[in-house]
Design a protein around this motif. Structure first.
Motif, PDB file in Angstrom:
ATOM      1  N   VAL A 183       1.066   8.576  -6.281  1.00 49.38           N
ATOM      2  CA  VAL A 183       2.310   7.807  -6.367  1.00 49.38           C
ATOM      3  C   VAL A 183       2.241   6.886  -7.580  1.00 49.38           C
ATOM      4  N   GLY A 184       3.065   7.176  -8.592  1.00 49.39           N
ATOM      5  CA  GLY A 184       3.151   6.335  -9.780  1.00 49.39           C
ATOM      6  C   GLY A 184       4.337   5.393  -9.679  1.00 49.39           C
ATOM      7  N   PRO A 185       4.591   4.630 -10.734  1.00 48.84           N
ATOM      8  CA  PRO A 185       5.721   3.690 -10.716  1.00 48.84           C
ATOM      9  C   PRO A 185       7.067   4.373 -10.463  1.00 48.84           C
ATOM     10  N   ALA A 186       7.266   5.560 -11.054  1.00 46.10           N
ATOM     11  CA  ALA A 186       8.536   6.269 -10.877  1.00 46.10           C
ATOM     12  C   ALA A 186       8.721   6.706  -9.428  1.00 46.10           C
ATOM     13  N   ALA A 187       7.646   7.254  -8.828  1.00 47.52           N
ATOM     14  CA  ALA A 187       7.716   7.698  -7.430  1.00 47.52           C
ATOM     15  C   ALA A 187       7.904   6.507  -6.499  1.00 47.52           C
ATOM     16  N   ALA A 188       7.241   5.375  -6.809  1.00 47.33           N
ATOM     17  CA  ALA A 188       7.386   4.180  -5.993  1.00 47.33           C
ATOM     18  C   ALA A 188       8.828   3.674  -6.013  1.00 47.33           C
ATOM     19  N   LYS A 189       9.473   3.779  -7.192  1.00 46.12           N
ATOM     20  CA  LYS A 189      10.874   3.334  -7.306  1.00 46.12           C
ATOM     21  C   LYS A 189      11.791   4.235  -6.475  1.00 46.12           C
ATOM     22  N   LYS A 190      11.522   5.549  -6.490  1.00 49.38           N
ATOM     23  CA  LYS A 190      12.346   6.476  -5.709  1.00 49.38           C
ATOM     24  C   LYS A 190      12.170   6.231  -4.213  1.00 49.38           C
ATOM     25  N   LEU A 191      10.938   5.912  -3.813  1.00 53.20           N
ATOM     26  CA  LEU A 191      10.698   5.586  -2.409  1.00 53.20           C
ATOM     27  C   LEU A 191      11.449   4.319  -2.021  1.00 53.20           C
ATOM     28  N   ALA A 192      11.446   3.331  -2.937  1.00 52.68           N
ATOM     29  CA  ALA A 192      12.169   2.078  -2.674  1.00 52.68           C
ATOM     30  C   ALA A 192      13.670   2.336  -2.563  1.00 52.68           C
ATOM     31  N   ASP A 193      14.195   3.263  -3.396  1.00 55.18           N
ATOM     32  CA  ASP A 193      15.610   3.601  -3.322  1.00 55.18           C
ATOM     33  C   ASP A 193      15.969   4.224  -1.979  1.00 55.18           C
ATOM     34  N   ALA A 194      14.970   4.879  -1.361  1.00 56.66           N
ATOM     35  CA  ALA A 194      15.183   5.492  -0.050  1.00 56.66           C
ATOM     36  C   ALA A 194      14.939   4.499   1.083  1.00 56.66           C
ATOM     37  N   GLY A 195      14.640   3.238   0.740  1.00 56.38           N
ATOM     38  CA  GLY A 195      14.446   2.205   1.755  1.00 56.38           C
ATOM     39  C   GLY A 195      13.012   2.081   2.231  1.00 56.38           C
ATOM     40  N   ILE A 196      12.066   2.701   1.514  1.00 57.36           N
ATOM     41  CA  ILE A 196      10.643   2.646   1.904  1.00 57.36           C
ATOM     42  C   ILE A 196       9.914   1.776   0.892  1.00 57.36           C
ATOM     43  N   GLU A 197       9.548   0.568   1.308  1.00 57.16           N
ATOM     44  CA  GLU A 197       8.919  -0.375   0.386  1.00 57.16           C
ATOM     45  C   GLU A 197       7.570  -0.871   0.890  1.00 57.16           C
ATOM     46  N   SER A 198       7.090  -0.319   1.997  1.00 57.69           N
ATOM     47  CA  SER A 198       5.809  -0.773   2.537  1.00 57.69           C
ATOM     48  C   SER A 198       5.052   0.404   3.124  1.00 57.69           C
ATOM     49  N   PHE A 199       3.728   0.208   3.317  1.00 62.07           N
ATOM     50  CA  PHE A 199       2.886   1.253   3.905  1.00 62.07           C
ATOM     51  C   PHE A 199       3.325   1.539   5.344  1.00 62.07           C
ATOM     52  N   ALA A 200       3.686   0.476   6.090  1.00 55.38           N
ATOM     53  CA  ALA A 200       4.083   0.648   7.486  1.00 55.38           C
ATOM     54  C   ALA A 200       5.351   1.487   7.597  1.00 55.38           C
ATOM     55  N   ALA A 201       6.312   1.253   6.685  1.00 51.05           N
ATOM     56  CA  ALA A 201       7.553   2.024   6.714  1.00 51.05           C
ATOM     57  C   ALA A 201       7.297   3.492   6.413  1.00 51.05           C
ATOM     58  N   LEU A 202       6.398   3.754   5.464  1.00 55.94           N
ATOM     59  CA  LEU A 202       6.063   5.130   5.105  1.00 55.94           C
ATOM     60  C   LEU A 202       5.296   5.805   6.230  1.00 55.94           C
ATOM     61  N   ALA A 203       4.381   5.075   6.865  1.00 59.86           N
ATOM     62  CA  ALA A 203       3.559   5.639   7.933  1.00 59.86           C
ATOM     63  C   ALA A 203       4.391   5.968   9.170  1.00 59.86           C
ATOM     64  N   ALA A 204       5.504   5.247   9.376  1.00 59.76           N
ATOM     65  CA  ALA A 204       6.307   5.435  10.583  1.00 59.76           C
ATOM     66  C   ALA A 204       7.353   6.537  10.458  1.00 59.76           C
ATOM     67  N   LEU A 205       7.446   7.179   9.299  1.00 58.84           N
ATOM     68  CA  LEU A 205       8.457   8.218   9.107  1.00 58.84           C
ATOM     69  C   LEU A 205       8.154   9.454   9.947  1.00 58.84           C
ATOM     70  N   SER A 206       9.184   9.982  10.590  1.00 58.64           N
ATOM     71  CA  SER A 206       9.056  11.241  11.320  1.00 58.64           C
ATOM     72  C   SER A 206       9.347  12.405  10.369  1.00 58.64           C
ATOM     73  N   ASP A 207       9.038  13.619  10.824  1.00 62.75           N
ATOM     74  CA  ASP A 207       9.300  14.801   9.993  1.00 62.75           C
ATOM     75  C   ASP A 207      10.777  14.926   9.668  1.00 62.75           C
ATOM     76  N   GLU A 208      11.647  14.584  10.633  1.00 63.54           N
ATOM     77  CA  GLU A 208      13.090  14.677  10.420  1.00 63.54           C
ATOM     78  C   GLU A 208      13.549  13.668   9.373  1.00 63.54           C
ATOM     79  N   GLN A 209      12.972  12.456   9.432  1.00 65.72           N
ATOM     80  CA  GLN A 209      13.338  11.429   8.455  1.00 65.72           C
ATOM     81  C   GLN A 209      12.865  11.815   7.060  1.00 65.72           C
ATOM     82  N   ILE A 210      11.675  12.404   6.978  1.00 69.45           N
ATOM     83  CA  ILE A 210      11.148  12.845   5.673  1.00 69.45           C
ATOM     84  C   ILE A 210      12.044  13.917   5.071  1.00 69.45           C
ATOM     85  N   ALA A 211      12.506  14.842   5.913  1.00 68.70           N
ATOM     86  CA  ALA A 211      13.383  15.920   5.432  1.00 68.70           C
ATOM     87  C   ALA A 211      14.734  15.385   4.969  1.00 68.70           C
ATOM     88  N   ALA A 212      15.164  14.231   5.544  1.00 61.64           N
ATOM     89  CA  ALA A 212      16.471  13.663   5.189  1.00 61.64           C
ATOM     90  C   ALA A 212      16.442  12.903   3.873  1.00 61.64           C
TER      91      ALA A 212
END
Length: 205
Positions: free
Chosen positions: A156-185
């Motif tokens: 995960v580089g700066p560009a990927a981190a920004k895209k994750l933030a655009d998707a509302g994921i800004e922390s490790f806990a938020a990323l860890a709690a994603l379900s398969d359905e949420q990841i696909a969305a």
């Protein structure tokens, strides 16, 4: 009286009765649409917008959905690979006839705004994606209010981190709690399973 309007990233100088080919609009043949991005009104008393003229609009009737001329892109590599590739493309366009130019009151006309997208019949499936994305954001744990440095994850580089933030994921806990359905969305970036595993470990502290 004429107007300069903006649609599909292009500008057009129009007056009543003109027929235009514009970037594809979300409208069917026979439907009436209104262009609200008017840059200038010309005539006896010209008005220039900043950037748009407030309350102005250009109304038009959709004649039909068409395709532009075919464009051929040919690429040939002579050295080493000696390969070639031919790709054809026909831009999707909408043929419209300008019916009226409003200097004011366009926001109260009640006519559908001209937006670039699929025709009305195809618009419904495309509208599902933002809803899923919003649902994924809403279900993401609110406990992860404090933002983490996502670049600590391998791959995960700066560009990927920004895209994750655009998707509302800004922390490790938020990323860890994603379900398969949420990841696909998530359509801004492809979330890799190893990122989720690493996030689970880092979220534990």
């Amino acid at each position: 009286m004429f107007a300069v309007l903006k649609t599909g990233g292009k500008q057009y100088r129009v007056q009543a009765g003109d027929v235009l080919r514009v970037e594809k609009l979300a409208a069917d043949a026979g439907e009436k649409v209104q262009f609200n991005d008017v840059l200038m009104l010309g005539g006896d008393a010209p008005v220039v917008g900043a950037p748009f003229v407030e309350g102005a609009g250009v109304q038009a009737e959709v004649i039909e959905q068409i395709k532009g001329d075919k464009v051929i892109n040919f690429v040939k590599r002579r050295r080493k690979h000696s390969s070639k590739r031919t790709v054809g493309h026909r831009q999707k366009l909408t043929l419209v006839k300008i019916t009226d130019i409003l200097a004011s009151g366009a926001d109260k006309s009640g006519i559908k705004a001209a937006t670039g997208s699929a025709p009305a019949g195809e618009a419904a499936p495309a509208a599902k994606k933002p809803a899923k994305k919003a649902e994924a954001k809403a279900e993401a744990p609110a406990a992860a209010a404090a933002a983490d440095d996502l670049t600590a994850l391998n791959g995960v580089g700066p560009a990927a981190a920004k895209k994750l933030a655009d998707a509302g994921i800004e922390s490790f806990a938020a990323l860890a709690a994603l379900s398969d359905e949420q990841i696909a969305a998530i359509d801004t970036i492809k979330v890799k399973p190893e990122w989720v595993e690493q996030a689970k470990e880092l979220a534990k502290g």
